[in-house]
Design an enzyme around this catalytic site. Structure first.
Site, PDB file in Angstrom:
ATOM      1  N   LYS A  24       0.840  -1.212   0.000  1.00 39.58           N
ATOM      2  CA  LYS A  24       0.000   0.000   0.000  1.00 39.58           C
ATOM      3  C   LYS A  24       0.863   1.245   0.000  1.00 39.58           C
ATOM      4  CE  LYS A  24       0.603   1.382   4.542  1.00 39.58           C
ATOM      5  NZ  LYS A  24       1.547   2.425   4.894  1.00 39.58           N
ATOM      6  N   ASP A 150      -3.022  -1.504  10.314  1.00 40.93           N
ATOM      7  CA  ASP A 150      -3.161  -1.458   8.848  1.00 40.93           C
ATOM      8  C   ASP A 150      -3.854  -2.693   8.269  1.00 40.93           C
ATOM      9  OD1 ASP A 150      -1.831   0.915   8.502  1.00 40.93           O
ATOM     10  OD2 ASP A 150       0.097   0.007   8.000  1.00 40.93           O
TER      11      ASP A 150
HETATM   12  O1  C5P Z   1      -0.868  -1.393  14.910  1.00 32.95           O
HETATM   13  P1  C5P Z   1       0.560  -1.714  14.648  1.00 32.95           P
HETATM   14  O2  C5P Z   1       1.031  -2.922  15.414  1.00 32.95           O
HETATM   15  O3  C5P Z   1       0.888  -1.804  13.201  1.00 32.95           O
HETATM   16  O4  C5P Z   1       1.386  -0.472  15.187  1.00 32.95           O
HETATM   17  C1  C5P Z   1       2.768  -0.521  15.445  1.00 32.95           C
HETATM   18  C2  C5P Z   1       3.100   0.580  16.424  1.00 32.95           C
HETATM   19  O5  C5P Z   1       2.935   1.860  15.814  1.00 32.95           O
HETATM   20  C3  C5P Z   1       2.192   0.615  17.652  1.00 32.95           C
HETATM   21  O6  C5P Z   1       2.693  -0.213  18.660  1.00 32.95           O
HETATM   22  C4  C5P Z   1       2.228   2.066  18.039  1.00 32.95           C
HETATM   23  O7  C5P Z   1       3.400   2.342  18.768  1.00 32.95           O
HETATM   24  C5  C5P Z   1       2.360   2.781  16.722  1.00 32.95           C
HETATM   25  N1  C5P Z   1       1.051   3.246  16.199  1.00 32.95           N
HETATM   26  C6  C5P Z   1       0.452   4.349  16.760  1.00 32.95           C
HETATM   27  N2  C5P Z   1      -0.756   4.768  16.283  1.00 32.95           N
HETATM   28  C7  C5P Z   1      -1.337   4.152  15.240  1.00 32.95           C
HETATM   29  C8  C5P Z   1      -0.733   3.023  14.641  1.00 32.95           C
HETATM   30  C9  C5P Z   1       0.476   2.603  15.144  1.00 32.95           C
HETATM   31  O8  C5P Z   1       0.971   4.941  17.706  1.00 32.95           O
HETATM   32  N3  C5P Z   1      -2.506   4.596  14.786  1.00 32.95           N
END
Ligand code: C5P
Length: 299
Positions: A24, A150
């Protein structure tokens, strides 16, 4: 014409299920604020493009998940989102079935292209089909959100506005084909690190300009409306990214606009058509700054 589809493609095979899991790009990403759960509230416009990982799912006699991957350094245990997705689906459906899963990795990691999230969404969809679990799209979206912010988007490509942590997905139509040139530098940016170093102050950028340009199917307007709040943070964390940005900038009128995707480290240029994207790619290749790739998204 695109050579490959830009959405997730699920094909039954004689052995099981084969899936193309797309990368993406974020055409717009604003961080609205920090939440009490540590995540950040986002408004982003995301599109899937025709660059894919490939996953093959096969039934096994036993109940184990046997995961293999052609990439030498990716984890093969529950640190890999594919294994996490398989275990989550097994738990949610209480199935005793196992599977052999093979991942052919093409999308670079920590590149802002969400290859791992796409693989996770593909695993939920692939095993739902292989095991005949009959979970609905809503059930899968719920599981996807538990795996990463995502992941739900990939159940809804090719284009969507994502809010909340990223898991609240509103699909938008794709009214024309868009062509991009990508430059993926060798250094990745860990997403958590980029968010941790983000300092939010001042006004927030509205999605309106970008969304209006998208709905008007006007690449030049879209090029001017590209925006990513995380780009300056990533460039502070990894100073060599400014070279990547400058490489895109040096392409001048070959691009209608350029931006970093997600939390980095891939930068993309938006081009008038495929021929211009390939001309831009040839110029970028001479700079030897990383992987160069032409991709497209379309209806
Ligand atoms: O959701 P995901 O595991 O992909 O996110 C990785 C890290 O990115 C999270 O642990 C967080 O620290 C940060 N994040 C965030 N806000 C979001 C998405 C991700 O702070 N909306």
């Amino acid at each position: 014409m695109r050579e490959a589809p830009c959405i997730m493609i699920i094909r039954p095979t004689s052995e099981g299920v084969h899936i193309l899991a797309p990368a993406k790009l974020n055409l717009f990403l604003e961080v609205e604020g920090k939440r009490s759960d540590g995540y950040h509230e986002l408004t982003t416009l995301m599109v899937t493009v025709d660059w894919h990982d490939e996953l093959q799912f096969e039934q096994t006699a036993g109940d184990a998940i046997v995961f293999t991957c052609d990439h030498p350094t990716l984890p093969l245990d529950a640190d890999n989102l594919v294994v996490r997705a398989a275990n989550l689906l097994r738990h949610a459906t209480s199935t005793a079935q196992g599977a052999k899963i093979h991942l052919t990795k093409r999308i670079p990691s920590q590149a802002g292209l969400a290859g791992g999230s796409s693989d996770a969404a593909a695993t939920l969809s692939g095993l739902n089909t292989l095991w005949d679990c009959r979970l609905t799209q809503a059930d899968l979206a719920n599981l996807a959100a538990q795996l990463g912010s995502d992941v739900p988007f990939f159940l809804n490509g090719p284009a969507a506005i994502c809010r909340g942590r990223g898991e609240l997905v509103t699909p938008v139509p794709v009214l024309r084909e868009y062509h991009f040139v990508l430059l993926c530098p060798p250094t990745g940016v860990p997403t958590a690190l980029a968010f941790r170093h983000l300092k939010l102050s001042g006004h927030r950028r509205s999605l309106d300009n970008c969304l209006n340009a998208w709905m008007a199917a006007d690449p030049q307007r879209l090029g001017h409306a590209l925006f990513n709040r995380l780009q300056p943070v990533a460039e502070q964390l990894v100073p060599r990214l400014t070279q990547t940005r400058d490489a895109l900038k040096s392409l001048g009128p070959l691009l209608d606009g350029h931006l970093m995707s997600g939390s980095g480290s891939t930068y993309f240029g938006l081009c008038r058509n495929g021929a211009v994207a390939h001309a831009a790619a040839r110029k970028l290749q001479t700079l030897e700054q990383g992987i160069v790739r032409v991709v497209a998204c379309g209806p």
